[in-house]
Design a protein around this motif. Structure first.
Motif, PDB file in Angstrom:
ATOM      1  N   GLY A  15       0.802  -1.189  -0.034  1.00  0.00           N
ATOM      2  CA  GLY A  15       0.109  -0.101  -0.048  1.00  0.00           C
ATOM      3  C   GLY A  15       0.780   1.390  -0.070  1.00  0.00           C
ATOM      4  O   GLY A  15       0.315   2.227  -0.232  1.00  0.00           O
ATOM      5  N   GLY A  16       2.246   1.081   0.360  1.00  0.00           N
ATOM      6  CA  GLY A  16       3.085   2.335   0.278  1.00  0.00           C
ATOM      7  C   GLY A  16       3.442   2.710  -1.126  1.00  0.00           C
ATOM      8  O   GLY A  16       2.753   2.392  -2.098  1.00  0.00           O
ATOM      9  N   SER A  17       4.455   3.680  -1.198  1.00  0.00           N
ATOM     10  CA  SER A  17       4.941   4.310  -2.285  1.00  0.00           C
ATOM     11  C   SER A  17       6.468   4.378  -2.176  1.00  0.00           C
ATOM     12  O   SER A  17       6.950   4.455  -1.382  1.00  0.00           O
ATOM     13  N   ARG A  19       9.673   6.117  -5.212  1.00  0.00           N
ATOM     14  CA  ARG A  19       9.931   6.792  -6.410  1.00  0.00           C
ATOM     15  C   ARG A  19      11.182   6.366  -6.668  1.00  0.00           C
ATOM     16  O   ARG A  19      12.210   6.553  -6.110  1.00  0.00           O
ATOM     17  N   ARG A  67      -1.280   2.414 -11.225  1.00  0.00           N
ATOM     18  CA  ARG A  67      -0.474   2.595 -10.001  1.00  0.00           C
ATOM     19  C   ARG A  67       0.729   3.113  -9.935  1.00  0.00           C
ATOM     20  O   ARG A  67       1.165   4.023  -9.251  1.00  0.00           O
ATOM     21  N   PHE A  68       1.424   2.937 -11.144  1.00  0.00           N
ATOM     22  CA  PHE A  68       2.789   3.550 -11.487  1.00  0.00           C
ATOM     23  C   PHE A  68       2.744   4.611 -12.593  1.00  0.00           C
ATOM     24  O   PHE A  68       1.782   4.715 -13.473  1.00  0.00           O
ATOM     25  N   THR A  69       3.473   5.635 -12.296  1.00  0.00           N
ATOM     26  CA  THR A  69       3.479   6.553 -13.288  1.00  0.00           C
ATOM     27  C   THR A  69       5.152   7.053 -13.530  1.00  0.00           C
ATOM     28  O   THR A  69       6.078   7.311 -12.788  1.00  0.00           O
ATOM     29  N   GLN A  82       7.269   6.533 -10.349  1.00  0.00           N
ATOM     30  CA  GLN A  82       6.624   6.640  -9.205  1.00  0.00           C
ATOM     31  C   GLN A  82       5.704   5.537  -9.080  1.00  0.00           C
ATOM     32  O   GLN A  82       4.870   5.212  -9.851  1.00  0.00           O
ATOM     33  N   MET A  83       5.920   4.888  -7.721  1.00  0.00           N
ATOM     34  CA  MET A  83       4.899   3.501  -7.686  1.00  0.00           C
ATOM     35  C   MET A  83       4.313   3.747  -6.454  1.00  0.00           C
ATOM     36  O   MET A  83       4.843   4.047  -5.306  1.00  0.00           O
ATOM     37  N   ASN A  84       2.881   3.752  -6.646  1.00  0.00           N
ATOM     38  CA  ASN A  84       2.067   3.671  -5.462  1.00  0.00           C
ATOM     39  C   ASN A  84       1.189   2.587  -5.474  1.00  0.00           C
ATOM     40  O   ASN A  84       1.053   1.512  -6.450  1.00  0.00           O
ATOM     41  N   SER A  85       0.535   2.524  -4.165  1.00  0.00           N
ATOM     42  CA  SER A  85      -0.408   1.338  -3.993  1.00  0.00           C
ATOM     43  C   SER A  85       0.625  -0.063  -4.150  1.00  0.00           C
ATOM     44  O   SER A  85       0.122  -1.134  -5.011  1.00  0.00           O
ATOM     45  N   LEU A  86       1.726  -0.225  -3.730  1.00  0.00           N
ATOM     46  CA  LEU A  86       2.442  -1.159  -3.932  1.00  0.00           C
ATOM     47  C   LEU A  86       1.812  -2.596  -3.488  1.00  0.00           C
ATOM     48  O   LEU A  86       1.343  -2.387  -2.197  1.00  0.00           O
TER      49      LEU A  86
END
Length: 126
Positions: A15-17, A19, A67-69, A82-86
């Motif tokens: 759930g973490g992020s 970069r 989830r990723f940008t 950028q990786m979110n909701s891992l």
């Protein structure tokens, strides 16, 4: 001599992020597409995202879409992920790669890339 150096990996809870950054040198950075790939232990290398030289064209693997940008700063010769909701299944070594053979928008096929970084470990705990 082209060099790609990834950084920003680490251990994060689900759930973490995070970069990731990939700093490039030895090439006219804005001309070329770059990509992110990853490889988990026992698995084949997997495409994550690619971004054109201008940054206008970006494609993602279905597994990370939303989830990723991916982005790039051509003034800094750096590409980001950028990786979110891992998720635990995102655990892998992440690599950036550059295609300096052609002026393309990028590819999901690793054999299209002629330079690779050393990788940075991302570990997601569940």
């Amino acid at each position: 001599q082209v060099q790609l150096v990834e950084s920003g990996g680490g251990l994060v809870q689900a759930g973490g992020s995070l970069r990731l950054s990939c700093a490039a040198s030895g090439l006219t950075f804005s001309r070329y597409a770059l990509a992110w790939f990853r490889q988990a232990p026992g698995n084949e290398r997997e495409f994550v995202a690619h971004i054109s030289g201008s940054g206008d064209t970006i494609y993602y693997a279905d597994s990370v879409k939303g989830r990723f940008t991916a982005s790039r700063d051509n003034a800094k010769n750096t590409v980001y992920l950028q990786m979110n909701s891992l998720k635990a299944e995102d655990t892998a070594v992440y690599y950036c790669a550059a295609n300096t053979r052609t002026y393309s928008s990028g590819s999901r096929y690793g054999n299209r890339y002629d330079y690779w970084g050393q990788g940075t470990q991302v570990t997601v705990s569940s």
